[in-house]
Design a protein around this motif. Structure first.
Motif, mmCIF file in Angstrom:
data_model
loop_
_atom_site.group_PDB
_atom_site.id
_atom_site.type_symbol
_atom_site.label_atom_id
_atom_site.label_comp_id
_atom_site.label_asym_id
_atom_site.label_seq_id
_atom_site.Cartn_x
_atom_site.Cartn_y
_atom_site.Cartn_z
ATOM 1 N N ILE A 180 9.384 60.207 11.642
ATOM 2 C CA ILE A 180 9.445 58.631 11.239
ATOM 3 C C ILE A 180 10.447 59.022 9.707
ATOM 4 O O ILE A 180 11.197 58.206 9.457
ATOM 5 C CB ILE A 180 8.042 58.231 10.748
ATOM 6 N N THR A 218 14.026 59.738 10.334
ATOM 7 C CA THR A 218 14.824 58.615 10.884
ATOM 8 C C THR A 218 14.785 57.437 9.987
ATOM 9 O O THR A 218 15.346 56.225 10.475
ATOM 10 C CB THR A 218 14.152 58.207 12.314
ATOM 11 N N GLN A 264 12.367 55.281 9.023
ATOM 12 C CA GLN A 264 11.692 54.382 9.638
ATOM 13 C C GLN A 264 10.152 54.230 8.948
ATOM 14 O O GLN A 264 9.277 53.525 9.578
ATOM 15 C CB GLN A 264 11.337 54.603 11.282
ATOM 16 N N ALA A 276 8.987 50.324 7.970
ATOM 17 C CA ALA A 276 8.643 49.757 9.295
ATOM 18 C C ALA A 276 7.117 50.285 9.834
ATOM 19 O O ALA A 276 6.400 49.526 10.558
ATOM 20 C CB ALA A 276 9.713 49.972 10.306
ATOM 21 N N ASN A 277 6.829 51.411 9.441
ATOM 22 C CA ASN A 277 5.642 52.144 9.931
ATOM 23 C C ASN A 277 4.432 52.230 8.548
ATOM 24 O O ASN A 277 3.535 52.950 8.762
ATOM 25 C CB ASN A 277 5.830 53.443 10.301
ATOM 26 N N ASP A 282 15.632 62.895 19.958
ATOM 27 C CA ASP A 282 16.666 61.636 19.463
ATOM 28 C C ASP A 282 17.427 61.622 20.958
ATOM 29 O O ASP A 282 17.994 62.495 21.328
ATOM 30 C CB ASP A 282 17.463 62.352 18.298
ATOM 31 N N ASP A 331 18.248 56.086 20.527
ATOM 32 C CA ASP A 331 17.616 54.836 20.162
ATOM 33 C C ASP A 331 17.520 54.402 19.002
ATOM 34 O O ASP A 331 17.527 55.017 17.963
ATOM 35 C CB ASP A 331 16.316 54.921 20.699
ATOM 36 N N GLU A 332 17.886 53.052 18.605
ATOM 37 C CA GLU A 332 17.659 52.400 17.257
ATOM 38 C C GLU A 332 16.374 52.690 16.558
ATOM 39 O O GLU A 332 16.283 52.796 15.526
ATOM 40 C CB GLU A 332 18.229 50.939 17.178
ATOM 41 N N GLU A 333 15.216 52.295 17.433
ATOM 42 C CA GLU A 333 14.020 52.429 16.964
ATOM 43 C C GLU A 333 13.523 54.067 16.400
ATOM 44 O O GLU A 333 12.392 54.245 16.175
ATOM 45 C CB GLU A 333 12.876 52.269 17.921
ATOM 46 N N GLY A 334 14.426 54.904 16.864
ATOM 47 C CA GLY A 334 14.221 56.171 16.495
ATOM 48 C C GLY A 334 13.806 57.237 17.537
ATOM 49 O O GLY A 334 13.934 56.856 18.550
ATOM 50 N N ARG A 352 12.243 59.815 20.498
ATOM 51 C CA ARG A 352 11.166 59.823 21.298
ATOM 52 C C ARG A 352 9.983 60.933 21.457
ATOM 53 O O ARG A 352 10.512 62.181 21.148
ATOM 54 C CB ARG A 352 11.380 59.407 22.867
#
Length: 372
Positions: free
Chosen positions: A32, A35, A37, A40-41, A229, A232-235, A237
């Motif tokens: 997280i 990336t 993020q 958002a988390n 990676d 994906d925009e959301e980071g 998997r």
């Protein structure tokens, strides 16, 4: 190494030996951070710290707490200073703020670096909602009343003989229903007689993936848990792969692979896996990665020749068995290139796996491999 991490390592705190499950928790937060993020988390971090004093479920802070704290502190400072509703903001992230306050005190940060807030502020009680159970006793009378009303209504309809016009209407309705049922059965038989349409490999979402980090699954000796990676925009998997007996852990780190991205996610011993790493194997159980060409980037589209313009399905329906129908056609030729082999296709019986540049994807040594 950041100044805060160096400062923390200079404190007299014994280093904790983390279990595989704890390392998996830490790995998720590292991904997280990489990336970007974190904001958002923040709610997920608050939930993690609601049930654990520190992020790896340890009794005392670890260096991983400090690394995450260093990124979290400015986010929380900005959040608290910019809101008009300080009370509810602190209440919403009370566990994150408690954790931040402890670490900034432990690290003895200067006043201009720390999160300042009213520690005596009266916060509303935290409500942890539990799923409500249905009250069968309360529902039973309601259902009984409903049934009684239906029975009473039916009795009223049955009283008295219907007139001729009503009887005629009922006969016409029954005749129409019978005709509709017959037509539906004929259509069903016609549909069943048709051969199912053969799926094309374009339905599969192949992409280049970059394994950022891999660890052993905390509850399954045969599985690796990788952070990959795939653009994906959301980071990145989380992907579980049964490759422990085929590759050492170091071979799973920071490498490019080909990933199938639209299989239905599955839980593998408590960890949801959202993709699959594509490999080639032979009868002797030798396994090799399908290698992307030099210069590939995470997220690059991969496809079989002739299908590059088509968009893959967002997710393949497991009930339609699309993967199971297509995968037996994946193999490698004498030059070790990954191909789609279909002898029924007279025009193009062999199609190579490629990218927008027309480059080839290969395995290291296995010809006539099973690719999956």
């Amino acid at each position: 190494m950041s100044d805060l991490v160096a400062k923390f390592k200079g404190l007299s705190i014994a280093e904790s030996n983390l279990s595989r499950e704890q390392l998996a928790q830490v790995s998720q937060w590292e991904s997280i951070l990489k990336t970007g993020q974190l904001q958002a988390n923040l709610g997920n971090l608050n939930l993690q710290l609601r049930d654990n004093t520190f992020i790896a479920s340890t009794a005392q802070p670890t260096v991983h707490d400090v690394e995450l704290f260093e990124a979290t502190l400015p986010v929380v400072k900005e959040l608290v200073s910019s809101t008009k509703d300080v009370k509810n903001t602190i209440a919403s992230y009370r566990h994150v703020i408690r954790w931040v306050d402890y670490l900034q005190s432990l690290l003895q940060l200067s006043k201009d670096q720390t999160l300042e807030f009213d520690r005596d502020i009266e916060l509303p009680r935290e409500i942890i909602e539990k799923p409500k159970k249905k009250d069968e006793k309360k529902e039973a009378p309601a259902e009984a009343n409903k049934k009684n009303k239906k029975e009473e209504s039916g009795e009223k309809k049955m009283r008295g003989k219907p007139d001729e016009e009503t009887l005629k209407k009922l006969r016409e309705e029954a005749k129409a229903k019978k005709a509709a049922k017959k037509a539906a059965q004929a259509q069903q038989q016609q549909d069943q007689a048709k051969a199912p349409e053969k799926p094309q490999p374009s339905v599969i979402d192949f992409r280049v993936g970059f394994i950022q980090k891999a660890i052993k699954h905390p509850d399954a000796d045969s599985l690796y848990v990788s952070t990959i990676d795939v653009g994906d925009e959301e980071g990145p998997r989380t992907v579980c792969s049964g490759l422990v007996k085929h590759f050492p852990l170091e071979a799973m780190q920071e490498r490019y692979v080909v990933v199938v991205c639209n299989l239905k996610p599955v839980n593998m011993r408590g960890i949801k896996s959202t993709a699959m790493v594509l490999c080639g194997s032979n009868a002797e159980d030798k396994v090799e990665f399908v290698e992307p060409p030099q210069g590939s980037k995470a997220g690059d589209k991969v496809f079989f020749e002739g299908f590059g313009e088509e968009e893959p399905l967002k997710q393949m329906n497991p009930k339609k068995k699309l993967w199971e129908q297509l995968q037996p056609h994946f193999t490698t030729d004498g030059e070790l290139k990954v191909i789609f082999k279909d002898e029924e296709d007279k025009e193009h019986p062999i199609r190579k796996l490629t990218n927008a540049k027309g480059e080839e994807f290969k395995v290291a040594t296995i010809s006539n491999a099973t690719v999956r």
